[in-house]
Scaffold this motif. Sequence first.
Motif, PDB file in Angstrom:
ATOM      1  N   ARG A   1       0.802  -1.223   0.000  1.00 11.45           N
ATOM      2  CA  ARG A   1       0.000   0.000   0.000  1.00 11.45           C
ATOM      3  C   ARG A   1       0.834   1.274   0.000  1.00 11.45           C
ATOM      4  O   ARG A   1       0.478   2.247  -0.648  1.00 11.45           O
ATOM      5  N   ALA A   2       1.947   1.262   0.743  1.00 13.53           N
ATOM      6  CA  ALA A   2       2.635   2.522   1.039  1.00 13.53           C
ATOM      7  C   ALA A   2       3.956   2.731   0.314  1.00 13.53           C
ATOM      8  O   ALA A   2       4.473   3.849   0.286  1.00 13.53           O
ATOM      9  N   TYR A   3       4.543   1.687  -0.251  1.00 10.83           N
ATOM     10  CA  TYR A   3       5.849   1.865  -0.892  1.00 10.83           C
ATOM     11  C   TYR A   3       5.733   2.835  -2.071  1.00 10.83           C
ATOM     12  O   TYR A   3       4.712   2.872  -2.760  1.00 10.83           O
ATOM     13  N   VAL A   4       6.788   3.620  -2.296  1.00 10.97           N
ATOM     14  CA  VAL A   4       6.741   4.714  -3.262  1.00 10.97           C
ATOM     15  C   VAL A   4       6.424   4.224  -4.675  1.00 10.97           C
ATOM     16  O   VAL A   4       5.798   4.934  -5.465  1.00 10.97           O
ATOM     17  N   HIS A   5       6.849   3.013  -5.022  1.00 10.80           N
ATOM     18  CA  HIS A   5       6.524   2.434  -6.320  1.00 10.80           C
ATOM     19  C   HIS A   5       5.696   1.176  -6.116  1.00 10.80           C
ATOM     20  O   HIS A   5       5.838   0.481  -5.103  1.00 10.80           O
ATOM     21  N   GLU A   6       4.869   0.864  -7.089  1.00  5.12           N
ATOM     22  CA  GLU A   6       4.077  -0.361  -7.006  1.00  5.12           C
ATOM     23  C   GLU A   6       5.009  -1.578  -7.140  1.00  5.12           C
ATOM     24  O   GLU A   6       5.890  -1.596  -7.996  1.00  5.12           O
ATOM     25  N   VAL A   7       4.805  -2.555  -6.263  1.00  8.40           N
ATOM     26  CA  VAL A   7       5.667  -3.740  -6.256  1.00  8.40           C
ATOM     27  C   VAL A   7       4.818  -4.971  -6.529  1.00  8.40           C
ATOM     28  O   VAL A   7       3.753  -5.161  -5.942  1.00  8.40           O
ATOM     29  N   ASP A   8       5.330  -5.826  -7.425  1.00  2.00           N
ATOM     30  CA  ASP A   8       4.638  -7.061  -7.783  1.00  2.00           C
ATOM     31  C   ASP A   8       4.671  -8.052  -6.619  1.00  2.00           C
ATOM     32  O   ASP A   8       5.686  -8.169  -5.926  1.00  2.00           O
ATOM     33  N   ASP A   9       3.561  -8.751  -6.390  1.00  2.00           N
ATOM     34  CA  ASP A   9       3.493  -9.735  -5.301  1.00  2.00           C
ATOM     35  C   ASP A   9       4.596 -10.787  -5.421  1.00  2.00           C
ATOM     36  O   ASP A   9       5.236 -11.172  -4.434  1.00  2.00           O
TER      37      ASP A   9
END
Length: 439
Positions: free
Chosen positions: A52-60
């Motif tokens: 939710r909060a990381y600056v970039h979207e991260v893949d599961d």
Amino acid sequence: MHLTRLARLSAPVILGMSLTAPLALAETAKEPAGLPLEELRTFGEVFERIKRAYVHEVDDKELLENAIRGMLSGLDPHSNYLKPEDFEELQESTQGEFGGLGLEVGSENGFIKVVTPLDDTPAAQAGLKPQDLIIKLDDTPVKGMSLQKAVEMMRGKPGTDIRLTIVRDGVEGPFEVTLTRDLIRITSVKHRMLDEHYGYIRITQFQVHTGEEVEKSLLKLHEKAGSKLRGLVLDLRNNPGGVLQAAVEVVDAFITEGLIVYTEGRLNNSELRFSATDRDPSLGIPVVILINEGTASASEIVSGALQDHRRAVIMGTQSFGKGSVQTILPLASERALKLTTALYFTPSGRSIQAQGVSPDIEVRPARLTPLETKLQVTEADLDGHLEVDQKNSTDGTATPDKKQDKRSVSKKEDLAQTDYQLFEALSLLKGLHILQPEK
């Protein structure tokens, strides 16, 4: 320190580069203890916060693979998670061909440390040395970078360049070295005659066929010496290890009975014992083994076993000290774990782990500079000196061939200047022969 081959990882039942063997966990694993629910809740919470909060979207998938890597890296420097391409590279590495720079590297204090450059590779040709610290790859600092990421950056298409910034003990300030990537083909065993009756075998790493290559080299050396081979130098300097079975076969080429090595671990089939056969392709000749700080794992098994059996004199400097066994555990989707599953012990019960093999005779690398000597007068230069027919002298010795003598001395001086440790090993073999009774 984690040993990883550039552009290839490790190999099956592996030491150093790894000691590896696939195991069937279903047959040996114990019942798992109850799972720590509080920690699992924390893991789930951290996972969601990052999502939710990381600056970039991260893949599961990326997050979960990173979690697996973190779980393994917290165990020891040699356990890690292998993606399909890493697993494939590991399986191929023991066949002796891979692309890259030809370095064995580890991590130390956040930097990449050279364990050893492999013979006849771009790294060796560029003059890289064990203990060198790599602090930059091109313009990218490696501080804090994972070892796997650094290895991936150093890989590349043959013919392309990479710039390494190096810090070296005894050299003021960092310096840069540009290397051209190449397809690395490694001949694991090389041999030659050092002198008329003394042979030399160098093992650069332990591959699947190393044992039989050493036997062939011994046969050729005996033939070249006319069945009068008086001694052998076995050079294991800067040998990072390799396949366990190959190390066992090399030891077996020099002894005819007794234990070679044994391993101990928690899994039933991780406890192995290897003993010698009664074959003796070495024919019992005296052996000196050269080791140094780049001598690791499988090469420490060889030197430790032959030292315990009092079959060889170990010469050089303290070895690296990797005494753990890594096993390749295949997973689904062509992935695998490289997991430390056992420790190995020499025949006398010594563990090499974090200790290394101590040489019987310590000889540090040195460069000799011949001293200029003043012209001296000998008995033969005096007018009217007595002449003696050496062929009829009481000790039965013949007059030496002066020309052959000069060539021999010149060759010996060259070796003393180019490889002092090898020079000392050859000198020791010649001394041992002098003291042996004639057969």
